[in-house]
Design a protein around this motif. Structure first.
Motif, short mmCIF file in Angstrom:
data_model
loop_
_atom_site.label_atom_id
_atom_site.label_comp_id
_atom_site.label_asym_id
_atom_site.label_seq_id
_atom_site.Cartn_x
_atom_site.Cartn_y
_atom_site.Cartn_z
N ASP A 28 0.83 -1.19 0.00
CA ASP A 28 0.00 0.00 0.00
C ASP A 28 0.88 1.26 0.00
O ASP A 28 1.49 1.60 1.00
CB ASP A 28 -0.90 -0.02 1.25
N PRO A 29 0.92 1.96 -1.12
CA PRO A 29 1.77 3.15 -1.19
C PRO A 29 1.37 4.23 -0.18
O PRO A 29 2.22 4.99 0.27
CB PRO A 29 1.56 3.67 -2.61
N ASP A 30 0.09 4.27 0.15
CA ASP A 30 -0.34 5.29 1.12
C ASP A 30 0.17 4.98 2.52
O ASP A 30 0.38 5.89 3.32
CB ASP A 30 -1.86 5.41 1.12
N VAL A 31 0.35 3.70 2.79
CA VAL A 31 0.97 3.33 4.07
C VAL A 31 2.40 3.85 4.09
O VAL A 31 2.87 4.42 5.08
CB VAL A 31 0.93 1.80 4.28
N ARG A 32 3.07 3.70 2.98
CA ARG A 32 4.46 4.19 2.91
C ARG A 32 4.49 5.70 3.10
O ARG A 32 5.36 6.24 3.78
CB ARG A 32 5.08 3.82 1.56
N LEU A 33 3.49 6.35 2.53
CA LEU A 33 3.42 7.80 2.66
C LEU A 33 3.18 8.20 4.12
O LEU A 33 3.79 9.13 4.65
CB LEU A 33 2.26 8.30 1.80
N MET A 34 2.30 7.45 4.78
CA MET A 34 2.00 7.75 6.18
C MET A 34 3.23 7.49 7.05
O MET A 34 3.47 8.22 8.02
CB MET A 34 0.82 6.89 6.64
N LEU A 35 4.00 6.49 6.68
CA LEU A 35 5.23 6.24 7.44
C LEU A 35 6.22 7.39 7.25
O LEU A 35 6.96 7.74 8.17
CB LEU A 35 5.86 4.91 6.99
N LYS A 36 6.16 7.99 6.08
CA LYS A 36 7.01 9.16 5.86
C LYS A 36 6.54 10.32 6.74
O LYS A 36 7.35 11.07 7.27
CB LYS A 36 6.96 9.59 4.39
N VAL A 37 5.22 10.46 6.85
CA VAL A 37 4.69 11.51 7.74
C VAL A 37 5.19 11.25 9.16
O VAL A 37 5.64 12.15 9.86
CB VAL A 37 3.14 11.54 7.71
N ARG A 38 5.13 9.99 9.56
CA ARG A 38 5.59 9.63 10.90
C ARG A 38 7.07 9.99 11.09
O ARG A 38 7.48 10.42 12.16
CB ARG A 38 5.40 8.12 11.11
N ASN A 39 7.84 9.83 10.00
CA ASN A 39 9.27 10.10 10.12
C ASN A 39 9.64 11.55 9.83
O ASN A 39 10.80 11.88 9.66
CB ASN A 39 10.05 9.19 9.16
N GLY A 40 8.61 12.39 9.71
CA GLY A 40 8.87 13.82 9.59
C GLY A 40 9.01 14.32 8.17
O GLY A 40 9.48 15.43 7.96
N ASP A 41 8.58 13.53 7.20
CA ASP A 41 8.64 14.01 5.81
C ASP A 41 7.51 15.02 5.60
O ASP A 41 6.34 14.72 5.73
CB ASP A 41 8.48 12.83 4.85
N ALA A 42 7.93 16.22 5.25
CA ALA A 42 6.98 17.33 5.25
C ALA A 42 5.90 17.23 4.17
O ALA A 42 4.73 17.43 4.43
CB ALA A 42 7.73 18.63 5.09
N GLY A 43 6.29 16.89 2.95
CA GLY A 43 5.31 16.91 1.87
C GLY A 43 4.33 15.75 1.91
O GLY A 43 3.28 15.81 1.28
N ALA A 44 4.68 14.71 2.65
CA ALA A 44 3.87 13.49 2.59
C ALA A 44 2.45 13.71 3.12
O ALA A 44 1.49 13.16 2.58
CB ALA A 44 4.56 12.38 3.40
N PHE A 45 2.34 14.54 4.14
CA PHE A 45 1.02 14.76 4.72
C PHE A 45 0.10 15.47 3.72
O PHE A 45 -1.05 15.07 3.52
CB PHE A 45 1.14 15.57 6.02
N GLU A 46 0.64 16.49 3.09
CA GLU A 46 -0.17 17.22 2.10
C GLU A 46 -0.56 16.29 0.96
O GLU A 46 -1.68 16.34 0.45
CB GLU A 46 0.59 18.44 1.57
N GLU A 47 0.37 15.44 0.58
CA GLU A 47 0.08 14.48 -0.49
C GLU A 47 -1.09 13.57 -0.09
O GLU A 47 -1.99 13.30 -0.89
CB GLU A 47 1.34 13.66 -0.76
N LEU A 48 -1.08 13.13 1.15
CA LEU A 48 -2.18 12.28 1.62
C LEU A 48 -3.50 13.04 1.60
O LEU A 48 -4.54 12.50 1.22
CB LEU A 48 -1.89 11.78 3.04
N VAL A 49 -3.45 14.30 2.04
CA VAL A 49 -4.68 15.11 2.03
C VAL A 49 -5.20 15.22 0.61
O VAL A 49 -6.39 15.03 0.35
CB VAL A 49 -4.40 16.52 2.62
N LEU A 50 -4.28 15.49 -0.31
CA LEU A 50 -4.71 15.64 -1.71
C LEU A 50 -5.31 14.36 -2.26
O LEU A 50 -6.27 14.37 -2.99
CB LEU A 50 -3.51 16.05 -2.57
#
Lengths: 228, 494
Positions: A28-50
């Protein structure tokens, strides 16, 4: 037991309990994205919102019946997602987790609305439909004029009313199944039910929709198909 | 509908099985049983069609779409909430909150009215006695703090300033001597003279800062005043102030989420997080230009393009030359700027006859110290110019008139490729990548393909704003109206 046995052969089976966090991360790529949010990746959260904003709004709007409130609630859901980032562990698909939060947020909102007697969403009604707007629309639109063709907006209004007429749990299950294409197992996880209960819920929801919309289904003709 | 063939016992179970079948939830024996029955039992078939028709009508429901700025406002809202950990928790109902706030608002309004009447009377009295300080006096008194309000708010206390001054990134001696510290050490007369010379926008900013400062409670005001006093009294005042300024400039480069992360941390944690962020490899190539700075760079490109238009046009084909010459002045200027941008991106900039290094150095001097510092980290002038070109890549095409679109667009500004484009793109992917996509969950494959498409689009070093979908090398040429990064089929062969 027979039904349980049948159900355990369903397509959602491979996504239940036995999967590890790693497998969700891989699949699940969105899980990977959420893990990036967890690790402080700034753009990942906005990407998930979008990615999820419209999907979430669609579900919430049908759940609470008001566009403005649905947008507020969607933001609340994203806020909760962000706040939960540090303790996030992928135990399900990201969408399953997100809609679990959405379900909780919508339930809280409905409770608050109900307490204030601002009933935006009709509660479950069984039996006669004669007193509700849907039944009145049904009579006006087709009962008295059985052969008329429904125009697109009218059909839309009728379907919307039919969905609003479902009880809360049926409505949520229908939205997740129809618009999120979720398996019974995923819906069960979102709604904290057993898969078998989801199966019953969706079956009853289909029955209710059929009852409510049958005046519009004339001689097997689906207005939705004639006017896609 | 004749239901006589459906066993009267437990019709609900039958509906459930039909529903599961329609939802694709059945496999193996259960699926076989249903299909067998469908083939032989007309009533069962009819029941299935009946249940499915209502379901199909759900397709009529309208597609909800959030407003254009939803993502941006959501991220901003999250950032604001995270900045206020003690803020009122959302009660789950906007209506309830509105009612509560309406009540509070009404009470505040009433209190304000009473307060206004009282304060007017008191002010008149004090003014008559010569005891009341004027608004201008207050601005003059607080001037050093107001000038640095944002930085002081960010620092919070002296310990933090000292801690960041020990971080190499903020402590080096690159402070620009030509950019002296603001005159907040001066006396009242010096401050007044400085304010008099300020442009109106600066004065407005100062007044806004004063309003903000006066609205703070006593403790918060004291905290900022103490920080300022400690800073100017410190024997290493210049170094500390310089470190704070550099930290502030660096902070502005960060994304909203990183702002949130920094604000919610305790001092030690924050310092650790700052170090983590500084250690990221991509931080070195990141540059933040203000709108004004982008305009400076763009203006440089535009003037160069107009000045060197003969040279530029020699590089274009005859058709382009003819087209450009027939354009209006502003449109021609825009096209020439785009042409220049492309040539510099494509070729060795230092060898370009249109590039003048002295002029570039003059332009660089007009940028902020932080921007210059970031540029100085690059290995060559060419790299510096490339970074600047990248910063204004969309502005070169849309020109300064289209405000709000000058910045590099985020994901929300991307144009969605059509399904056909994606299909083509999928075919061009390596076989291994295609196999990976096929293994994804059913609802994921499309989204993953889209993400791959965007990643590819932006990751290629030869990326140009007017190119078509990734992989279509030099195949497309955009007409003057088609300004997005993705060409939606309005293409012609070159």
């Amino acid at each position: 037991m027979e039904n349980n046995g049948t159900f355990m052969q369903t397509r959602g089976d491979d996504l239940t309990g036995s999967q590890s966090a790693d497998s969700y991360e891989v699949r699940d790529p969105d899980v990977r994205l959420m893990l990036k949010v967890r690790n402080g990746d700034a753009g990942a959260f906005e990407e998930l919102v979008l990615r999820y904003q419209n999907r979430l709004l669609a579900v919430l709007e049908h759940l609470v019946g008001k566009r403005d409130l649905a947008e507020d609630l969607a933001q609340e859901v994203f806020l909760r997602v962000y706040r939960a980032r540090e303790r996030y562990t992928p135990r399900a698909k990201f969408s399953t987790w997100l809609f679990t939060i959405a379900n909780n947020v919508a339930s809280n909102a409905r409770r608050t609305l109900a307490r204030r007697r601002e009933v935006h969403v009709e509660s479950s009604r069984s039996g006669s439909l004669s007193a509700d707007p849907l039944a009145q629309m049904a009579l006006a639109a087709s009962g008295q004029m059985p052969n008329r063709q429904l125009d697109h907006s009218e059909t839309r209004g009728v379907v919307r009313a039919a969905v609003a007429n479902l009880n809360e749990r049926q409505r949520m299950a229908v939205l997740l199944s129809k618009f999120e294409d979720m398996s019974y197992a995923d819906i069960a996880e979102v709604m904290k039910l057993s898969p078998q209960a989801v199966k019953s819920l969706l079956s009853r929801a289909r029955g209710s929709l059929r009852d409510a919309l049958s005046p519009y289904i004339q001689d097997g003709q689906n207005p939705g198909k004639t006017n896609p | 509908m004749n239901q006589s063939n459906i066993p009267p016992k437990n019709p609900q179970k039958i509906d459930e099985e039909i529903t599961a079948y329609l939802d694709g939830e059945l496999t193996g024996e259960a699926l076989g049983n249903i299909e067998k029955r469908l083939a032989t039992d007309s009533a069962f078939r009819s029941r299935l069609q009946d249940l499915d028709r209502g379901w199909m009508l759900l397709n009529e429901l309208p597609q909800s779409e959030v407003h254009q700025n939803f993502a941006a406002t959501t991220v901003e809202m999250v950032a604001l909430h995270e900045q206020r950990p003690d803020s009122v928790k959302y009660g789950g109902s906007a209506g309830q909150l509105i009612q509560q706030w309406a009540f509070v608002g009404f009470a505040v309004l009433a209190a304000c009215l009473v307060g206004f009447i009282l304060s007017t009377a008191i002010a008149a009295l004090l003014s008559a006695c010569g005891l009341l300080k004027s608004h201008n006096d207050a601005v003059l008194e607080n001037f050093p703090i107001l000038q640095n309000l944002e930085k002081y708010k960010l620092a919070e206390n002296m310990a933090f300033v000292q801690a960041i001054s020990h971080i190499d990134h903020f402590s080096n001696s690159s402070t620009d001597a030509s950019n002296p510290l603001p005159p907040y050490l001066g006396n009242t007369a010096a401050r007044k003279a400085h304010i008099d010379r300020m442009p109106p926008t600066e004065k407005t900013r100062l007044l806004n800062a004063q309003e903000y400062f006066m609205a703070l409670n006593f403790d918060e005001q004291s905290k900022l005043q103490n920080l300022h006093q400690q800073l100017v009294d410190d024997p290493n005042a210049n170094d500390l102030i310089s470190a704070l300024e550099q930290y502030y400039e660096w902070y502005k480069l960060l994304d909203p989420q990183e702002h949130v992360e920094l604000r919610i941390r305790s001092r030690d944690d924050r310092i650790a997080y700052v170090k983590t962020l500084l250690a990221r490899p991509q931080a070195a190539n990141k540059i933040h230009l203000t709108r004004r700075e982008r305009e400076i760079v763009l203006d440089w490109l535009r003037r160069t393009a107009v000045r060197k238009q003969d040279v530029l046009l020699r590089g274009a084909n005859q058709k382009q030359q003819k087209e450009i010459r027939q354009l209006t002045k502003s449109e021609r200027q825009r096209r020439l700027t785009t042409l220049l941008w492309k040539q510099w991106r494509k070729n060795d900039i230092l060898q370009e006859p249109t590039f003048d290094e002295q002029r570039y150095i003059a332009i660089k001097e007009r940028l902020s110290p932080t921007a210059r510092k970031q540029l100085n980290k690059q290995s060559s002038v060419e790299e510096e110019v490339r970074i600047l070109l990248n910063e204004v890549r969309f502005m070169t095409m849309i020109g300064p008139a289209q405000k709000g679109r000058g910045n590099v667009p985020g994901p929300s500004a991307r144009r969605q490729p059509s399904r056909e484009q994606l299909k083509d793109y999928f075919k061009r992917l390596p076989a291994q990548k295609r196999d990976q996509m096929r293994q994804l969950l059913r609802e994921e494959d499309y989204r993953e393909l889209l993400r791959e498409y965007y990643r590819d689009l932006q990751s290629q070093p030869s990326w140009k704003p007017d190119r078509g979908p990734p992989g279509e090398k030099n195949r497309t040429q955009r007409d003057s109206k088609n300004r997005g990064p993705i060409n939606n089929g309005r293409t012609k062969k070159q």
